[in-house]
Motif scaffolding. Structure first.
Motif, mmCIF file in Angstrom:
data_model
loop_
_atom_site.group_PDB
_atom_site.id
_atom_site.type_symbol
_atom_site.label_atom_id
_atom_site.label_comp_id
_atom_site.label_asym_id
_atom_site.label_seq_id
_atom_site.Cartn_x
_atom_site.Cartn_y
_atom_site.Cartn_z
ATOM 1 N N ALA A 80 -13.308 6.154 4.666
ATOM 2 C CA ALA A 80 -13.641 4.737 4.562
ATOM 3 C C ALA A 80 -13.755 4.283 3.109
ATOM 4 C CB ALA A 80 -14.953 4.456 5.290
ATOM 5 N N LEU A 81 -14.151 5.177 2.242
ATOM 6 C CA LEU A 81 -14.341 4.823 0.839
ATOM 7 C C LEU A 81 -13.067 4.912 0.004
ATOM 8 C CD1 LEU A 81 -17.756 6.567 0.159
ATOM 9 C CD2 LEU A 81 -17.329 4.130 0.480
ATOM 10 N N VAL A 82 -12.157 5.744 0.444
ATOM 11 C CA VAL A 82 -10.921 5.940 -0.308
ATOM 12 C C VAL A 82 -9.868 4.986 0.236
ATOM 13 C CG1 VAL A 82 -9.079 7.572 -0.843
ATOM 14 C CG2 VAL A 82 -11.453 8.362 -0.759
ATOM 15 N N GLU A 83 -9.359 4.139 -0.647
ATOM 16 C CA GLU A 83 -8.321 3.205 -0.233
ATOM 17 C C GLU A 83 -7.014 3.961 -0.114
ATOM 18 O OE1 GLU A 83 -6.744 -1.204 -1.426
ATOM 19 O OE2 GLU A 83 -7.463 0.113 -2.993
ATOM 20 N N LYS A 84 -6.442 3.917 1.059
ATOM 21 C CA LYS A 84 -5.187 4.623 1.305
ATOM 22 C C LYS A 84 -4.017 3.693 0.986
ATOM 23 C CE LYS A 84 -7.243 7.492 4.812
ATOM 24 N NZ LYS A 84 -7.231 7.939 6.176
ATOM 25 N N PRO A 85 -2.987 4.225 0.335
ATOM 26 C CA PRO A 85 -1.839 3.381 -0.041
ATOM 27 C C PRO A 85 -1.217 2.634 1.130
ATOM 28 C CG PRO A 85 -1.662 5.542 -1.050
ATOM 29 C CD PRO A 85 -2.839 5.588 -0.119
ATOM 30 N N GLU A 86 -1.130 3.234 2.313
ATOM 31 C CA GLU A 86 -0.474 2.580 3.450
ATOM 32 C C GLU A 86 -1.291 1.419 4.014
ATOM 33 O OE1 GLU A 86 -2.648 6.225 5.107
ATOM 34 O OE2 GLU A 86 -1.343 5.834 3.404
ATOM 35 N N THR A 87 -2.577 1.321 3.647
ATOM 36 C CA THR A 87 -3.404 0.232 4.149
ATOM 37 C C THR A 87 -3.621 -0.859 3.093
ATOM 38 O OG1 THR A 87 -5.458 1.338 3.504
ATOM 39 C CG2 THR A 87 -4.629 1.747 5.742
ATOM 40 N N ARG A 88 -3.115 -0.626 1.894
ATOM 41 C CA ARG A 88 -3.291 -1.588 0.807
ATOM 42 C C ARG A 88 -2.442 -2.819 1.051
ATOM 43 N NH1 ARG A 88 -1.769 1.055 -4.467
ATOM 44 N NH2 ARG A 88 -3.048 2.660 -3.579
ATOM 45 N N LYS A 89 -3.031 -3.986 0.868
ATOM 46 C CA LYS A 89 -2.293 -5.239 1.061
ATOM 47 C C LYS A 89 -1.463 -5.545 -0.179
ATOM 48 C CE LYS A 89 -5.575 -7.344 4.196
ATOM 49 N NZ LYS A 89 -6.467 -8.467 4.462
ATOM 50 N N VAL A 90 -0.260 -6.019 0.039
ATOM 51 C CA VAL A 90 0.613 -6.395 -1.058
ATOM 52 C C VAL A 90 0.632 -7.916 -1.121
ATOM 53 C CG1 VAL A 90 2.955 -6.281 -1.945
ATOM 54 C CG2 VAL A 90 2.013 -4.339 -0.696
#
Length: 91
Positions: A80-90
């Motif tokens: 939950a704390l680590v932002e995953k690249p596949e969930t990052r909004k562009v």
């Protein structure tokens, strides 16, 4: 509420008497300590690092009944704390 000062003294006596660490951890749990209390008290009594105290308590037979639950919680918290690249909004 746990009286850490008293328990530090008691665990110091147990250590001097040659009581094994697993028995000390079990004593602390029997006295109403949570894992975090056990870690703090053992750090003080043994003069060890936070990481070593965590490993000792987490790996103990005394706390085996909650180990899997704690590991799952830890993993979910990290996820939950680590932002995953596949969930990052562009934008």
């Amino acid at each position: 509420m746990v009286d850490r000062h008293r328990l530090i003294g008691e665990c110091g006596k147990l250590k001097q008497d040659g009581v094994d660490l697993e028995s000390v951890v079990a004593y602390l749990r029997d006295e109403g300590c949570w894992k975090i209390d056990c870690i703090a008290i053992l750090r003080e009594v043994l003069g060890i690092s936070l990481g070593d105290a965590k490993r000792l308590v987490h790996g103990s037979s005394t706390w085996r009944d909650v180990r899997e639950q704690d590991e799952t919680f830890h993993d979910e918290l990290i996820d939950a704390l680590v932002e995953k690249p596949e969930t990052r909004k562009v934008n």
